[in-house]
Design a protein around this motif. Sequence first.
Motif, PDB file in Angstrom:
ATOM      1  N   LEU A  66      11.290  -4.814  -7.453  1.00  0.00           N
ATOM      2  CA  LEU A  66      10.909  -4.863  -6.041  1.00  0.00           C
ATOM      3  C   LEU A  66      10.613  -3.466  -5.506  1.00  0.00           C
ATOM      4  N   GLN A  67      11.333  -2.470  -5.995  1.00  0.00           N
ATOM      5  CA  GLN A  67      11.055  -1.084  -5.611  1.00  0.00           C
ATOM      6  C   GLN A  67       9.651  -0.685  -6.065  1.00  0.00           C
ATOM      7  N   THR A  68       9.297  -1.080  -7.279  1.00  0.00           N
ATOM      8  CA  THR A  68       7.957  -0.789  -7.798  1.00  0.00           C
ATOM      9  C   THR A  68       6.888  -1.466  -6.960  1.00  0.00           C
ATOM     10  N   MET A  69       7.118  -2.737  -6.629  1.00  0.00           N
ATOM     11  CA  MET A  69       6.104  -3.516  -5.926  1.00  0.00           C
ATOM     12  C   MET A  69       5.925  -3.055  -4.480  1.00  0.00           C
ATOM     13  N   PHE A  70       7.039  -2.805  -3.811  1.00  0.00           N
ATOM     14  CA  PHE A  70       6.977  -2.532  -2.376  1.00  0.00           C
ATOM     15  C   PHE A  70       6.921  -1.046  -2.029  1.00  0.00           C
ATOM     16  N   SER A  71       7.370  -0.179  -2.938  1.00  0.00           N
ATOM     17  CA  SER A  71       7.462   1.239  -2.590  1.00  0.00           C
ATOM     18  C   SER A  71       6.547   2.119  -3.427  1.00  0.00           C
ATOM     19  N   SER A  72       6.774   2.194  -4.738  1.00  0.00           N
ATOM     20  CA  SER A  72       5.990   3.133  -5.547  1.00  0.00           C
ATOM     21  C   SER A  72       4.547   2.669  -5.722  1.00  0.00           C
ATOM     22  N   GLY A  73       4.339   1.360  -5.841  1.00  0.00           N
ATOM     23  CA  GLY A  73       2.983   0.842  -6.025  1.00  0.00           C
ATOM     24  C   GLY A  73       2.391   1.133  -7.386  1.00  0.00           C
ATOM     25  N   ASP A  74       3.219   1.595  -8.335  1.00  0.00           N
ATOM     26  CA  ASP A  74       2.720   1.963  -9.654  1.00  0.00           C
ATOM     27  C   ASP A  74       2.732   0.754 -10.583  1.00  0.00           C
ATOM     28  N   TRP A  75       1.809  -0.150 -10.354  1.00  0.00           N
ATOM     29  CA  TRP A  75       1.691  -1.353 -11.168  1.00  0.00           C
ATOM     30  C   TRP A  75       0.276  -1.903 -11.023  1.00  0.00           C
ATOM     31  N   LEU A  98       0.633 -12.457   1.430  1.00  0.00           N
ATOM     32  CA  LEU A  98      -0.708 -12.699   0.920  1.00  0.00           C
ATOM     33  C   LEU A  98      -1.804 -12.137   1.817  1.00  0.00           C
ATOM     34  N   SER A  99      -1.408 -11.535   2.917  1.00  0.00           N
ATOM     35  CA  SER A  99      -2.384 -10.981   3.858  1.00  0.00           C
ATOM     36  C   SER A  99      -1.670 -10.033   4.807  1.00  0.00           C
ATOM     37  N   GLY A 100      -2.425  -9.397   5.669  1.00  0.00           N
ATOM     38  CA  GLY A 100      -1.816  -8.546   6.693  1.00  0.00           C
ATOM     39  C   GLY A 100      -1.440  -7.170   6.180  1.00  0.00           C
ATOM     40  N   PRO A 101      -0.546  -6.480   6.910  1.00  0.00           N
ATOM     41  CA  PRO A 101      -0.194  -5.095   6.577  1.00  0.00           C
ATOM     42  C   PRO A 101       0.310  -4.960   5.142  1.00  0.00           C
ATOM     43  N   ALA A 102      -0.216  -3.961   4.452  1.00  0.00           N
ATOM     44  CA  ALA A 102       0.161  -3.735   3.059  1.00  0.00           C
ATOM     45  C   ALA A 102       1.443  -2.931   2.975  1.00  0.00           C
ATOM     46  N   ALA A 103       2.162  -3.118   1.880  1.00  0.00           N
ATOM     47  CA  ALA A 103       3.375  -2.328   1.631  1.00  0.00           C
ATOM     48  C   ALA A 103       3.002  -0.838   1.554  1.00  0.00           C
ATOM     49  N   PRO A 104       3.846   0.062   2.060  1.00  0.00           N
ATOM     50  CA  PRO A 104       5.209  -0.151   2.553  1.00  0.00           C
ATOM     51  C   PRO A 104       5.291  -0.523   4.032  1.00  0.00           C
ATOM     52  N   ASN A 105       4.160  -0.726   4.689  1.00  0.00           N
ATOM     53  CA  ASN A 105       4.175  -1.043   6.116  1.00  0.00           C
ATOM     54  C   ASN A 105       4.313  -2.538   6.396  1.00  0.00           C
ATOM     55  N   ASN A 127       2.831  -7.320   2.268  1.00  0.00           N
ATOM     56  CA  ASN A 127       1.675  -7.553   1.415  1.00  0.00           C
ATOM     57  C   ASN A 127       1.638  -6.514   0.294  1.00  0.00           C
ATOM     58  N   PHE A 128       2.540  -6.674  -0.688  1.00  0.00           N
ATOM     59  CA  PHE A 128       2.703  -5.660  -1.735  1.00  0.00           C
ATOM     60  C   PHE A 128       1.506  -5.570  -2.664  1.00  0.00           C
ATOM     61  N   ALA A 129       0.706  -6.634  -2.781  1.00  0.00           N
ATOM     62  CA  ALA A 129      -0.463  -6.616  -3.657  1.00  0.00           C
ATOM     63  C   ALA A 129      -1.716  -6.104  -2.952  1.00  0.00           C
ATOM     64  N   HIS A 130      -1.610  -5.797  -1.643  1.00  0.00           N
ATOM     65  CA  HIS A 130      -2.741  -5.291  -0.850  1.00  0.00           C
ATOM     66  C   HIS A 130      -3.915  -6.271  -0.866  1.00  0.00           C
ATOM     67  N   ILE A 131      -3.613  -7.559  -0.757  1.00  0.00           N
ATOM     68  CA  ILE A 131      -4.645  -8.599  -0.757  1.00  0.00           C
ATOM     69  C   ILE A 131      -5.357  -8.620   0.590  1.00  0.00           C
TER      70      ILE A 131
END
Length: 535
Positions: free
Chosen positions: A422-431, A450-457, A460-464
């Motif tokens: 979850l740290q990777t998905m929501f914070s570092s984004g290294d995936w 699945l939509s809206g503000p992207a992580a970390p804000n 939406n951790f996948a930035h869809i």
Amino acid sequence: MRHLATASGAALMAIALAACGGGGGDGGTGAGGTGGAPADLVDGATFTMATSADPGSLDPQMSASSILLQLSGFAYDSLVSSASDGTIVKGLATDWKVDGTKVTMTIGSGITCSDGSAFTAADAAANINFMGDPANKSAFIGVFVPSGAKAAASGSTLTVTLAAPAPFVLEGLAVAPMVCKSGLANRKGLEKQTAGTGPYQLTEVVPSDHFTYTKRQGYTWGPNGATTAEKGMPQTVTVKVVPNQTTAANLLLSGGLNAATITGQDATRLEGAKLFSSQLDALVGQMWFNHTSGRPGADKDVRKALTQALDLAQVREVFTAKQGAAPTTFSVVPPLACPGDSVTPALPKGGLDAAKQALDAAGWTAGSDGIRAKDGKPLAATFVYQSAAGASGAAAAELAAGVWKQLGANVTLKAQDQTALLQTMFSSGDWDVAWLPLNVSSPDQLVPFLSGPAAPNGNNFAHIDNPAYTEAVTAAAKLPGKEGCATWLKAETVLVTDADVVPFANQPAKTFGQKAQFTSGSSAVAPTSIRMLAG
């Protein structure tokens, strides 16, 4: 919405998004009976269960991980609860009414916090306002509490005004944990201690080792009136961090644990030993692509080819040790708000050869080493998955990575525990590719992921950013309850068609018990359902 992320033991359902808040999963099978009140109940005992990782901060409103939701259930209550058939039943609120964009509730009298103070409608309003305010970045905004919701209190009456229609608002509130006044005033303190109205109070934390909870006396306001005076309820609950499923299974058999969520071959072993189990249907396999600019997943042709190349039935068989089924919707945990099939018709067909041809046509050319590149940039992907998925999960991930290498992708595999993932998905984004299941029973609660503000804000951790999905869910949200189901399912189909996210495996998640019985509710073990047995 129901969760799934129920796997506090196996953590296969990594993000718990809503579940039956009160008592309601499978009543359980195996040694000791299948329902009813078991004989030889023991008072004053300690109930020990496994979790796969330390969640880090224990603030119950800042993470939607299944591990934290399980822990929070011991110390916090929700305003209402959901029975196994989906019926909304009382929790902290004794009655409620939804009228368009207004929700009115009466908070029960005599409810106390673990510090002895009273829990009031004003406290409930403060919780809603905190979670509903985007500035606070609660993990539950738009999930359990509609974004922009505003709450006010008058005496024992709580009034929540919604910024827009929310067809399943009560199902969300059935999971949202309420924090007492002292915790609201000291959010930092919530990271390592509890301030709730729940049946237990956190009394000891040993990071990465265990959490101890002690039963509260006089608790009478649990889901649908549950109390701590019931015979057989444990006096103490210890949640031990056990990262390895096989180790957890061995501890169950030896009596070192009373409960753990186990899947795959270890589950077959426990079934053979005729251990009690409680079951919660869940989505365990869900494939995400990182849409961030510059990542390979930002290219729809790459996402679709990576999906098309896989024999998802074979991957599912390996991943679930032949115990899984093909998902038909993004919401799988019963009672389902919107049954149907939004997935199957949208899955790409053709296999590896067709995927190669698609990448050729899109300008991804294979080099002498077999690795494809476009405009001088190689097709390289970091693929992350949950280590708690065990040997079968690792084998499935290696199978997928092998196929993608044949396709021409340079794949780096990384197994991580739930907290690190979850740290990777929501914070570092290294995936670039991730297997991370989100479990719900109503599709509206997936929208922030699945939509809206992207992580970390945001969530939406996948930035869809899929305009067709956003258009469909906007239309669906305006329709009351199940009237919007066809539109909700249409929105999910859009996501699968574009390979934004692809569910590929469902599996009944069993939480096994030794000298204890319980039901699976908002998490693997519903706290007020636990009964300790002699023997």
